[in-house]
Design a protein around this motif. Structure first.
Motif, PDB file in Angstrom:
ATOM      1  N   LYS A   1       0.839  -1.202   0.000  1.00  8.05           N
ATOM      2  CA  LYS A   1       0.000   0.000   0.000  1.00  8.05           C
ATOM      3  C   LYS A   1       0.872   1.249   0.000  1.00  8.05           C
ATOM      4  O   LYS A   1       0.642   2.192  -0.778  1.00  8.05           O
ATOM      5  N   ARG A   2       1.887   1.260   0.858  1.00  7.03           N
ATOM      6  CA  ARG A   2       2.769   2.432   0.938  1.00  7.03           C
ATOM      7  C   ARG A   2       3.518   2.656  -0.382  1.00  7.03           C
ATOM      8  O   ARG A   2       3.691   3.794  -0.829  1.00  7.03           O
ATOM      9  N   ALA A   3       3.963   1.565  -0.992  1.00  3.66           N
ATOM     10  CA  ALA A   3       4.685   1.684  -2.256  1.00  3.66           C
ATOM     11  C   ALA A   3       3.796   2.278  -3.347  1.00  3.66           C
ATOM     12  O   ALA A   3       4.219   3.170  -4.096  1.00  3.66           O
TER      13      ALA A   3
ATOM     14  N   HIS B   1      -4.975  -0.528 -16.896  1.00  3.93           N
ATOM     15  CA  HIS B   1      -4.546  -0.696 -15.511  1.00  3.93           C
ATOM     16  C   HIS B   1      -5.542  -0.021 -14.577  1.00  3.93           C
ATOM     17  O   HIS B   1      -6.048   1.069 -14.889  1.00  3.93           O
ATOM     18  N   PRO B   2      -5.824  -0.646 -13.448  1.00  2.00           N
ATOM     19  CA  PRO B   2      -6.626   0.058 -12.442  1.00  2.00           C
ATOM     20  C   PRO B   2      -5.830   1.223 -11.882  1.00  2.00           C
ATOM     21  O   PRO B   2      -4.595   1.219 -11.938  1.00  2.00           O
ATOM     22  N   SER B   3      -6.510   2.213 -11.370  1.00  2.00           N
ATOM     23  CA  SER B   3      -5.807   3.347 -10.782  1.00  2.00           C
ATOM     24  C   SER B   3      -5.113   2.913  -9.491  1.00  2.00           C
ATOM     25  O   SER B   3      -5.471   1.897  -8.882  1.00  2.00           O
ATOM     26  N   TYR B   4      -4.135   3.692  -9.082  1.00  4.23           N
ATOM     27  CA  TYR B   4      -3.444   3.398  -7.827  1.00  4.23           C
ATOM     28  C   TYR B   4      -4.430   3.457  -6.658  1.00  4.23           C
ATOM     29  O   TYR B   4      -4.346   2.662  -5.715  1.00  4.23           O
ATOM     30  N   ASP B   5      -5.364   4.397  -6.710  1.00  2.42           N
ATOM     31  CA  ASP B   5      -6.339   4.517  -5.624  1.00  2.42           C
ATOM     32  C   ASP B   5      -7.213   3.271  -5.530  1.00  2.42           C
ATOM     33  O   ASP B   5      -7.537   2.813  -4.429  1.00  2.42           O
ATOM     34  N   GLU B   6      -7.602   2.719  -6.691  1.00  5.15           N
ATOM     35  CA  GLU B   6      -8.401   1.490  -6.688  1.00  5.15           C
ATOM     36  C   GLU B   6      -7.620   0.344  -6.066  1.00  5.15           C
ATOM     37  O   GLU B   6      -8.160  -0.434  -5.259  1.00  5.15           O
ATOM     38  N   ARG B   7      -6.359   0.242  -6.437  1.00  2.00           N
ATOM     39  CA  ARG B   7      -5.537  -0.845  -5.920  1.00  2.00           C
ATOM     40  C   ARG B   7      -5.309  -0.693  -4.420  1.00  2.00           C
ATOM     41  O   ARG B   7      -5.368  -1.683  -3.667  1.00  2.00           O
ATOM     42  N   VAL B   8      -5.058   0.521  -3.984  1.00  2.93           N
ATOM     43  CA  VAL B   8      -4.845   0.771  -2.557  1.00  2.93           C
ATOM     44  C   VAL B   8      -6.093   0.407  -1.764  1.00  2.93           C
ATOM     45  O   VAL B   8      -6.005  -0.223  -0.701  1.00  2.93           O
TER      46      VAL B   8
END
Length: 264
Positions: free
Chosen positions: A197-199, A239-246
């Motif tokens: 998550k941090r990465a 690609h999913p957004s970083y926010d979605e992945r987080v």
């Protein structure tokens, strides 16, 4: 993935129906060419500014990847460092590539988390299926142009274009699902799952920088690492957004904690 193969077969069937024997011959040649290219790519490594990682150079990284590969029940992947200041990572075949830029913006746990995501792709077979499905995109383009030029039939041309568009949408959806699946696999491999998550929270600030380098590279000029405002997203995102992945990572971690607490 079945949906993607079905779309390609429908496009080939359309060519056979429209052009009979010629359509069948072209379809067989096209499929044969794709399979030959895929077989050739499978036995040739891609070229680039890769530096094979030796354990003596970065023991914590080498040992960490070895431990995660053991957990994932896959052979120890080859690990390459990419001589690039842009923080990025990717995988192909049984190899993980980490750019030197990652070491400028992430700590050790976060770099291992990025590597875990790429090991997730290897574990889940994505490094084998992604190249094949990418060949499918070129196959769809060839079939579409072939039908439009030779048939000059509005209905057939529209049908071919519709199938090509459907393939793009299905490919994007499949790619997003595989990204989520790689994250889920990574969480099971990491000693500190929250490091992923941090990465991602850090790397999202460099997303536009990486995208810009792909299309606007200037020879002999190394870009500086800086945070930039987000650019307009593409029409079809693979690609999913970083926010979605987080968000998915937070839900996954908290869900696992709740299950462990209930068991205890």
């Amino acid at each position: 993935m079945t949906m993607l193969f079905l779309i390609v077969l429908l496009e080939a069937l359309l060519a056979v129906i429209a052009l009979a024997q010629l359509g069948l011959k072209v379809s067989l040649v096209a499929f044969g060419a794709v399979m030959l290219f895929y077989a050739w790519a499978s036995i040739h490594d891609i070229k680039g500014r890769y530096i094979p990682l030796q354990r003596a150079e970065i023991p914590w990284l080498y040992d960490g990847i070895a431990e995660m590969a053991k957990k994932a029940n896959i052979p120890m992947p080859r690990v390459y460092l990419l001589d690039d200041y842009i923080p990025t990572a990717y995988s192909f075949k049984n190899a993980v590539v980490l750019s030197l830029g990652l070491f400028e913006v992430l700590d050790q746990d976060e770099i291992l988390a990025v590597a875990a995501h790429e090991i997730g792709h290897i574990k889940n077979g994505d490094t084998k299926t992604f190249p094949l499905l990418a060949c499918g995109k070129y196959l769809m383009l060839a079939f579409t142009l072939f039908l439009m030029v030779l048939t000059r039939n509005a209905v057939l041309s529209i049908s071919a274009l519709a199938l090509a568009g459907l393939y793009e949408l299905a490919w994007a959806r499949f790619h997003k699902d595989r990204e989520f699946a790689a994250d889920e696999t990574a969480l099971r491999l990491l000693e500190t799952p929250m490091s992923l998550k941090r990465a991602l929270e850090e790397l999202k600030y460099y997303e536009d920088l990486r995208t810009g380098m792909k299309s606007n590279a200037v020879p002999s000029i190394e870009p500086t690492i800086e945070r930039k405002p987000k650019q307009r997203p593409p029409i079809i995102e693979t690609h999913p957004s970083y926010d979605e992945r987080v968000l998915r990572i937070i839900i996954e971690i908290n869900g696992n904690r709740m299950i462990k607490n209930r068991i205890q």
